[in-house]
Design an enzyme around this catalytic site. Structure first.
Site, mmCIF file in Angstrom:
data_model
loop_
_atom_site.group_PDB
_atom_site.id
_atom_site.type_symbol
_atom_site.label_atom_id
_atom_site.label_comp_id
_atom_site.label_asym_id
_atom_site.label_seq_id
_atom_site.Cartn_x
_atom_site.Cartn_y
_atom_site.Cartn_z
ATOM 1 N N SER A 1 -9.106 -2.607 1.917
ATOM 2 C CA SER A 1 -7.699 -2.501 1.531
ATOM 3 C C SER A 1 -7.616 -2.471 0.020
ATOM 4 O O SER A 1 -8.192 -3.330 -0.658
ATOM 5 C CB SER A 1 -6.901 -3.695 2.066
ATOM 6 O OG SER A 1 -5.659 -3.819 1.390
ATOM 7 N N GLY A 2 -6.871 -1.508 -0.512
ATOM 8 C CA GLY A 2 -6.737 -1.413 -1.958
ATOM 9 C C GLY A 2 -5.943 -2.555 -2.559
ATOM 10 O O GLY A 2 -6.374 -3.195 -3.528
ATOM 11 N N SER A 3 -4.755 -2.846 -2.000
ATOM 12 C CA SER A 3 -3.926 -3.914 -2.569
ATOM 13 C C SER A 3 -4.614 -5.271 -2.436
ATOM 14 O O SER A 3 -4.537 -6.107 -3.351
ATOM 15 C CB SER A 3 -2.553 -3.941 -1.896
ATOM 16 O OG SER A 3 -2.661 -4.187 -0.510
ATOM 17 N N GLY B 1 -3.120 0.962 -1.313
ATOM 18 C CA GLY B 1 -4.259 1.657 -1.875
ATOM 19 C C GLY B 1 -4.937 2.571 -0.890
ATOM 20 O O GLY B 1 -5.252 3.734 -1.200
ATOM 21 N N THR B 2 -5.167 2.072 0.340
ATOM 22 C CA THR B 2 -5.840 2.913 1.329
ATOM 23 C C THR B 2 -4.927 4.034 1.821
ATOM 24 O O THR B 2 -5.401 5.127 2.160
ATOM 25 C CB THR B 2 -6.349 2.077 2.516
ATOM 26 O OG1 THR B 2 -5.330 1.149 2.908
ATOM 27 C CG2 THR B 2 -7.610 1.332 2.155
#
Length: 351
Positions: free
Chosen positions: A82-84, A255-256
């Protein structure tokens, strides 16, 4: 440590959970999913948390390059990347001193269940002001899919992997502008769509194996060019919204979700190496995705990319878990907690 990135809250758990079995962070995540899911349910449910939050559990990494490992827990289960959450975890580890912080640009490597996240942190006056993270490559798994959704009719979508599978939906086909006033309607649409789309949909990653049923839908607004990067490449922006099943619409553009969008645009020839896409959530928060080089995942052409965003450290807390509380389901929880010697019988602590 409670943090937020783009409005999405991530609780970073740094103590209070015993050592987990498993040779890798992926092994540890699958152990929790199979035998210790009570921890996720506890920290994401009332009275201890909220389903709209995420939890990132810090664990020992297995890769020699990684400075820490982290397991991501959300309402939908255990996303492998996960980006965040990566932005929040890296910020918390640096700001707390668990990873020594220095001024300027600093490289950090974390191990997620999907693999290594290579991170560049920008530190100004003792504070992390931005995180740029590169996770595993994204790829388009299937194009031109459709499903009949009760009350909404036919919904067309593409399936993209970017740490989890995303159903990519053109929001304009369903008259969404992806503004703040549409958040409740988008959540209802996302719920109905995911329930309808899940049966028979791909659940296997060529390297990671079974990754479970479809967890995310990403709603895409129109793309417009807004300028050039410092290197002369194109800069674009687009409104977007990510739905997490069940019942959560992300505050950030995710993000993803942004990585999945880049992979889909690249597949269609709409964006190229060096170009950037700034995604804007219904609440107005922004992430910047940048296209890197091509890659390969199994038989799928894939794309490397980075996501840049910032996180804020909001709180340090020490949570006492009363295992006798009727609101606490301890059936697969107690054995993963570390007992707090200062607490009364029947209690444990998570920090």
């Amino acid at each position: 440590m409670d943090t937020q990135s783009g409005g999405d809250v991530s609780r970073i758990v740094v103590a209070g959970v015993g050592p987990l079995p498993g040779a890798t962070v992926l092994d540890k995540a699958r152990y929790l999913q199979r035998d210790g899911d009570g921890l996720r349910r506890l920290l994401l449910s009332e009275p201890y948390g909220d389903p709209a939050m995420s939890v990132d559990l810090i664990v020992e990494p297995s890769h020699p390059e990684a400075q820490a490992g982290y397991i991501i827990m959300e309402a939908m289960g255990y996303p492998l990347y996960s980006g965040s959450n990566t932005i929040c975890t890296a910020t918390a580890l640096l700001q707390s001193g668990m990873i020594p912080m220095r001024e300027g640009l600093q490289s950090v490597v974390l191990e997620s269940p999907a693999g290594l996240a290579r991170i560049s942190a920008r530190v100004v006056d003792g504070r992390v002001v931005s995180i740029t993270t590169q996770g595993e490559p994204a790829y388009v798994a299937a194009e031109g899919l459709s499903v009949d959704v009760p009350y909404y009719g036919e919904v067309r979508f593409d399936l993209v992997w970017s740490g989890a599978y995303y159903a990519m939906v053109d929001a304009t086909r369903h008259d969404f502008t992806l503004g703040a006033a549409e958040q409740i309607a988008l959540t209802a649409f996302g719920d109905a769509f995911v329930r309808a789309a899940r049966p028979g949909l791909l659940q296997v990653h060529p390297e990671l194996g079974d990754v479970g049923p479809l967890p995310f839908a990403h709603f895409m607004g129109p793309v417009r060019e807004v300028g050039r990067t410092a290197g002369g490449h194109a800069r674009y922006e687009s409104r977007s919204a990510t739905y997490v099943h069940p019942g959560v619409l992300c505050r950030s553009p995710t993000g993803t979700g942004t990585s999945a969008r880049l992979a889909l645009m690249a597949r269609r020839g709409e964006i190229h190496e060096g170009d950037e896409l700034e995604t804007i959530s219904p609440r107005g928060s922004r992430f910047v995705g940048a296209v890197l080089e091509n890659a390969q995942v199994g038989d799928y052409p894939a794309l490397h990319s980075t996501i840049t965003g910032g996180a804020r450290l909001m709180a340090h807390s020490h949570i006492t878990v009363d295992l006798d509380d009727p609101l606490v389901d301890a059936s697969d929880l107690e054995h993963v907690l570390s007992a707090d010697p200062s607490a009364s019988t029947g209690a444990a602590a998570v920090g």
